[in-house]
Design an enzyme around this catalytic site. Sequence first.
Site, PDB file in Angstrom:
ATOM      1  N   ARG A   4       0.812  -1.258  -0.123  1.00  0.00           N
ATOM      2  CA  ARG A   4      -0.087  -0.174  -0.047  1.00  0.00           C
ATOM      3  C   ARG A   4       0.732   1.263  -0.078  1.00  0.00           C
ATOM      4  O   ARG A   4       0.644   2.309  -0.824  1.00  0.00           O
ATOM      5  CB  ARG A   4      -0.850  -0.025   1.264  1.00  0.00           C
ATOM      6  CG  ARG A   4      -2.384  -0.543   1.023  1.00  0.00           C
ATOM      7  CD  ARG A   4      -2.689  -1.126   2.423  1.00  0.00           C
ATOM      8  NE  ARG A   4      -1.637  -2.228   2.664  1.00  0.00           N
ATOM      9  CZ  ARG A   4      -2.103  -3.435   2.363  1.00  0.00           C
ATOM     10  NH1 ARG A   4      -3.077  -3.855   1.836  1.00  0.00           N
ATOM     11  NH2 ARG A   4      -1.209  -4.421   2.690  1.00  0.00           N
ATOM     12  N   THR A   5       1.861   1.274   0.769  1.00  0.00           N
ATOM     13  CA  THR A   5       2.443   2.525   1.092  1.00  0.00           C
ATOM     14  C   THR A   5       3.164   2.848  -0.191  1.00  0.00           C
ATOM     15  O   THR A   5       2.913   3.933  -0.845  1.00  0.00           O
ATOM     16  CB  THR A   5       3.471   2.552   2.300  1.00  0.00           C
ATOM     17  OG1 THR A   5       2.823   2.086   3.160  1.00  0.00           O
ATOM     18  CG2 THR A   5       4.186   4.014   2.515  1.00  0.00           C
ATOM     19  N   LYS A  36      25.934  -3.667  -2.232  1.00  0.00           N
ATOM     20  CA  LYS A  36      27.159  -3.463  -2.483  1.00  0.00           C
ATOM     21  C   LYS A  36      28.072  -2.857  -1.365  1.00  0.00           C
ATOM     22  O   LYS A  36      29.345  -2.596  -1.062  1.00  0.00           O
ATOM     23  CB  LYS A  36      27.657  -2.622  -3.698  1.00  0.00           C
ATOM     24  CG  LYS A  36      27.279  -3.311  -5.142  1.00  0.00           C
ATOM     25  CD  LYS A  36      27.477  -2.313  -6.223  1.00  0.00           C
ATOM     26  CE  LYS A  36      27.024  -2.826  -7.373  1.00  0.00           C
ATOM     27  NZ  LYS A  36      27.525  -1.509  -8.426  1.00  0.00           N
ATOM     28  N   ARG A  40      11.567   3.500   3.050  1.00  0.00           N
ATOM     29  CA  ARG A  40      11.331   2.704   4.170  1.00  0.00           C
ATOM     30  C   ARG A  40      12.489   2.107   4.546  1.00  0.00           C
ATOM     31  O   ARG A  40      13.079   1.631   3.672  1.00  0.00           O
ATOM     32  CB  ARG A  40       9.871   1.744   3.798  1.00  0.00           C
ATOM     33  CG  ARG A  40       9.632   0.958   4.570  1.00  0.00           C
ATOM     34  CD  ARG A  40       8.521   0.120   4.445  1.00  0.00           C
ATOM     35  NE  ARG A  40       7.609   0.674   4.803  1.00  0.00           N
ATOM     36  CZ  ARG A  40       6.146   0.170   4.880  1.00  0.00           C
ATOM     37  NH1 ARG A  40       6.124  -1.076   4.279  1.00  0.00           N
ATOM     38  NH2 ARG A  40       5.381   0.889   5.085  1.00  0.00           N
ATOM     39  N   HIS A  98       5.836   6.034  11.318  1.00  0.00           N
ATOM     40  CA  HIS A  98       5.032   5.718   9.985  1.00  0.00           C
ATOM     41  C   HIS A  98       4.315   6.836   9.788  1.00  0.00           C
ATOM     42  O   HIS A  98       2.890   6.813   9.814  1.00  0.00           O
ATOM     43  CB  HIS A  98       4.339   4.497   9.943  1.00  0.00           C
ATOM     44  CG  HIS A  98       4.233   4.090   8.543  1.00  0.00           C
ATOM     45  ND1 HIS A  98       4.136   5.148   7.428  1.00  0.00           N
ATOM     46  CD2 HIS A  98       3.647   2.793   8.196  1.00  0.00           C
ATOM     47  CE1 HIS A  98       3.911   4.097   6.421  1.00  0.00           C
ATOM     48  NE2 HIS A  98       3.670   2.966   6.766  1.00  0.00           N
TER      49      HIS A  98
HETATM   50  C1  NCD Z   1       2.269  -0.973   8.147  1.00  0.00           C
HETATM   51  C2  NCD Z   1       3.626  -0.943   8.086  1.00  0.00           C
HETATM   52  O1  NCD Z   1       4.418  -0.935   7.332  1.00  0.00           O
HETATM   53  O2  NCD Z   1       4.147  -0.405   9.320  1.00  0.00           O
HETATM   54  N1  NCD Z   1       1.819  -1.134   6.948  1.00  0.00           N
HETATM   55  C3  NCD Z   1       1.498  -0.181   6.313  1.00  0.00           C
HETATM   56  O3  NCD Z   1       2.268   0.559   5.821  1.00  0.00           O
HETATM   57  N2  NCD Z   1       0.210   0.022   5.748  1.00  0.00           N
HETATM   58  C4  NCD Z   1       1.713  -1.994   8.945  1.00  0.00           C
HETATM   59  C5  NCD Z   1       2.244  -3.307   8.978  1.00  0.00           C
HETATM   60  O4  NCD Z   1       3.009  -3.671   8.301  1.00  0.00           O
HETATM   61  O5  NCD Z   1       1.819  -4.116   9.876  1.00  0.00           O
END
Ligand code: NCD
Length: 308
Positions: free
Chosen positions: A54-55, A83, A104, A132
Amino acid sequence: MFKGRHLVEPGNFSIEEMDDLFRLAERIETEEGYLRESCRGKVLATLFFEPSTRTRLSFEAAMLRLGGNCLGFAEPGSSSASKGESLADTVRMVSCYADAIVMRNPKEGAALLASRYATVPVINAGDGGHHHPTQTLTDLLAIRRFRGSIAHLTIGFCGDLKFGRTVHSLAKALARYPHIGMRFISPPELRVPDYITEGPLKKEGIDYRETDSLEKVIGDLDVLYMTRVQRERFFNEEDYIRLKDSYILNLEKMKTAKRDMIVLHPLPRVNEIAQEVDADPRAGYFKQAQYGMYIRMALLASMVGSVS
Ligand code: NCD
């Protein structure tokens, strides 16, 4: 006012600034084609050192829908990180190719470090078990849309409150809103960290309680925020197996919840919400994921595009 700024954790934006983003997202949702050209000629880099559906996709969809372009990687093995390149060098280089970076990373603090070396805005899409903030914007927008406003609400956080970064960011952000109560529902091993309860919650005088029983508190909640047990952050598989099914929300438990309680989940879910709950009108998690794209459009248009 958002230009040139980083978003590393929810405290980087004021309540008023977040309100502006929510209003913009609501306009984007309802007005077909609004801001379609806002990011024309702009490039977004998405650097994902950890899995995401999703993100990453909602950020990329947001940029494309604003007329901009995306580049990046979804798999660190295909980047020079494999590397041995440092994160500082990677973001320095990517700053030459893109107008903003969404990142991320499994390490807590990685986004803050990246923001110190990048010469374009860095948006934290998750740094380990820490924060997040764009999921928080998504969650707050969902609460606002489902409940009308973000005030006078009791929110229950359920599941892995130790490693769940979405919980840490959302609790910290909600602590700034008026008359918010919090219930933290977890096994003792997965309690919410002290840096959240002793920090922002104490500072804002939030009424919060901890329990290991969802049944005991579900009837008090206006919002139930379910979370997945974060397998990838456990030190051993046995603990994960023992704790993974601590809470499973099903229709039986929903019977004792308020009729207007809303169920949110950042997704992905594993077992913590039975599929039978999906058809309940109080299940808000799929709509919540859709709000994620609108809020990310609002964010990108404000940070790197033009809004009129
Ligand atoms: C979350 C995350 O990555 O922290 N996912 C997301 O971005 N919707 C929640 C998760 O992974 O449980």
